[in-house]
Write a protein that holds these residues in place. Structure first.
Motif, PDB file in Angstrom:
ATOM      1  N   ALA A 189      12.793   7.326  -0.188  1.00 14.84           N
ATOM      2  CA  ALA A 189      11.443   7.211   0.376  1.00 14.84           C
ATOM      3  C   ALA A 189      10.452   7.968  -0.504  1.00 14.84           C
ATOM      4  O   ALA A 189       9.311   7.535  -0.694  1.00 14.84           O
ATOM      5  CB  ALA A 189      11.408   7.735   1.808  1.00 14.84           C
ATOM      6  N   LYS A 190      10.900   9.100  -1.067  1.00 15.79           N
ATOM      7  CA  LYS A 190      10.018   9.861  -1.962  1.00 15.79           C
ATOM      8  C   LYS A 190       9.795   9.106  -3.289  1.00 15.79           C
ATOM      9  O   LYS A 190       8.718   9.171  -3.865  1.00 15.79           O
ATOM     10  CB  LYS A 190      10.614  11.239  -2.268  1.00 15.79           C
ATOM     11  N   LEU A 204       0.820  -1.222   0.000  1.00 15.89           N
ATOM     12  CA  LEU A 204       0.000   0.000   0.000  1.00 15.89           C
ATOM     13  C   LEU A 204       0.847   1.262   0.000  1.00 15.89           C
ATOM     14  O   LEU A 204       0.414   2.315  -0.444  1.00 15.89           O
ATOM     15  CB  LEU A 204      -0.915   0.012   1.238  1.00 15.89           C
ATOM     16  N   THR A 205       2.072   1.146   0.531  1.00 16.32           N
ATOM     17  CA  THR A 205       2.958   2.319   0.602  1.00 16.32           C
ATOM     18  C   THR A 205       3.648   2.604  -0.730  1.00 16.32           C
ATOM     19  O   THR A 205       4.219   3.672  -0.912  1.00 16.32           O
ATOM     20  CB  THR A 205       4.071   2.075   1.650  1.00 16.32           C
ATOM     21  N   ASP A 208       0.323   6.211  -7.519  1.00 17.08           N
ATOM     22  CA  ASP A 208       1.348   7.071  -8.119  1.00 17.08           C
ATOM     23  C   ASP A 208       1.331   8.480  -7.527  1.00 17.08           C
ATOM     24  O   ASP A 208       2.382   9.085  -7.294  1.00 17.08           O
ATOM     25  CB  ASP A 208       1.142   7.125  -9.642  1.00 17.08           C
ATOM     26  N   ALA A 209       0.132   8.992  -7.230  1.00 23.93           N
ATOM     27  CA  ALA A 209       0.026  10.385  -6.764  1.00 23.93           C
ATOM     28  C   ALA A 209       0.553  10.527  -5.340  1.00 23.93           C
ATOM     29  O   ALA A 209       0.381   9.620  -4.511  1.00 23.93           O
ATOM     30  CB  ALA A 209      -1.426  10.824  -6.818  1.00 23.93           C
ATOM     31  N   ASP A 210       1.186  11.656  -5.054  1.00 23.68           N
ATOM     32  CA  ASP A 210       1.656  11.942  -3.690  1.00 23.68           C
ATOM     33  C   ASP A 210       0.477  11.946  -2.720  1.00 23.68           C
ATOM     34  O   ASP A 210      -0.563  12.543  -3.011  1.00 23.68           O
ATOM     35  CB  ASP A 210       2.273  13.347  -3.623  1.00 23.68           C
TER      36      ASP A 210
END
Ligand code: PEP
Ligand code: MN
Length: 366
Positions: free
Chosen positions: A282-283, A94-95, A101-103
């Motif tokens: 992480a981003k 899920l992460t 795809d969207a922030d």
């Protein structure tokens, strides 16, 4: 172009489409086999079966391709099917950016963290020590435009004889100070049984580095409606950190912000080593907002400004910094908290007053 060649090419085009249809049909059957194999627990790769298929194809081959060419063409097809089967075995985290795809934008009241929103600043003392201390700090940072206030009421301390925090009374004092100054309150939770008290008093739960893999706590916090700031463990890999976030999302809490706070290395000039590649990774790998705690990263006041610039240039969605009216008498983290003048100088040097209100990381992008 020659009429004959044209017409033969049209035939090739038709055959290409026929082949594609057959290959796709074959792939769908291979996927179905793969799913069943996973269900019954057998391997996708069966060399005996593969050899039998190749033998049958060579036996049926009437040219013009040589047997070797037929084998090599079909081996490619087999391999592509195998990849599909392995791909569908992979868990959809899920992460993961592959899942979404969207922030993700996490809202703390009316403050947005993530996406294209301006970098946030979470400021406040390491620990809430008294009404005077928390009121003075909240007043000062709020006056400078800060919206998110930190302050620990339950402190994870290495030495059991050192100040452990004021507990629920600290939460009450933090709430009072935040309400008095229009701030949102972020505080660390260490024990799932404290959740009701936190839900009464705070706007964002922090899971500290030392509890990043406290799975019982992660599960409880994952069931809370409050947003979560998840610190990276002292010696946690990026994967372990992201998996801890996965627990929170899996339990139903989508409002998770990751926080890099430095990891333990052999270096002794700093308390921890800020891992900027973890921020960037992480981003890239997740859709969650990422903050950097510059205070615990370096453990040095003289590094707060450069580490902030590095963090924002790497794509961090915000910064956490510790501020205390008089760090020399602080009950925890004396060496690394900044006083009010130090905080003002920090804001000036990092251009945070502007980044808090206007566009953000372009200030640090070349
Ligand atoms: C804190 O932010 O108060 C704290 C204890 O930090 P960490 O868990 O990152 O050590
Ligand atoms: Mn601290």
């Amino acid at each position: 172009m020659d009429e004959r060649i044209e017409s033969l090419r049209r035939r090739i085009d038709e055959l290409n489409l026929d082949l594609l249809r057959l290959l796709s049909e074959r792939a769908a059957v291979a996927e179905a086999i793969g799913r069943r194999q996973t269900e019954v627990g057998v391997s996708h790769y069966d060399p005996v079966r593969e050899q039998a298929m190749l033998d049958a194809l060579v036996g049926a081959n009437r040219g013009p391709f040589s047997d070797a060419t037929v084998k090599s063409l079909f081996k490619q097809v087999f391999q592509a099917s195998m990849q599909l089967e392995q791909e569908q075995d992979k868990v959809q985290y899920l992460t993961s950016r592959r899942h979404r795809d969207a922030d993700t934008i996490v809202w703390i009241g009316d403050v947005a963290i993530g996406g294209d929103h301006p970098a946030v600043l979470i400021a406040g003392p390491c620990a809430i020590e008294s009404r005077e201390q928390v009121m003075a700090t909240a007043a000062h940072v709020a006056q400078r435009g800060v919206k998110l206030f930190r302050g620990g009421a339950f402190k994870p301390r290495t030495d059991p004889y050192s100040f452990q925090g004021l507990g629920v009374e600290g939460l009450e004092l933090g709430r009072e100070a935040c309400d008095a100054h229009g701030l949102r309150f972020v505080a660390e939770i260490m024990d799932a049984s404290d959740l009701p008290a936190f839900e009464r008093h705070v706007d964002m739960l922090q899971i500290g580095a030392r509890n990043m893999q406290n799975f019982h706590l992660l599960k409880a916090v994952g069931r809370s409606r409050l947003p979560v700031l998840l610190k990276r463990g002292l010696a946690a890999t990026i994967e372990e950190w992201v998996m801890a976030a996965e627990y929170l999302l899996h339990e139903g809490n989508p409002n998770v912000v990751l926080c890099e706070r430095g990891i333990r290395t052999y270096e002794r000039f700093t308390r921890n080593t800020l891992d900027v590649s973890a921020v960037a990774l992480a981003k890239l790998e997740t859709h969650l907002p990422v903050l950097v705690d510059v205070t615990h990263s370096g453990g040095r006041r003289d590094l707060l400004v450069p580490l902030t610039k590095a963090a924002l240039a790497t794509g961090a969605d915000g910064i956490m910094v510790e501020v205390h009216p008089n760090p020399a008498v602080a009950l925890s983290d004396q060496k690394q908290q900044v006083d009010f003048d130090g905080f003002d100088a920090y804001l000036e040097a990092t251009l945070f007053p502007r980044t808090l209100t206007a566009g953000r990381t372009e200030l640090y992008r070349g």
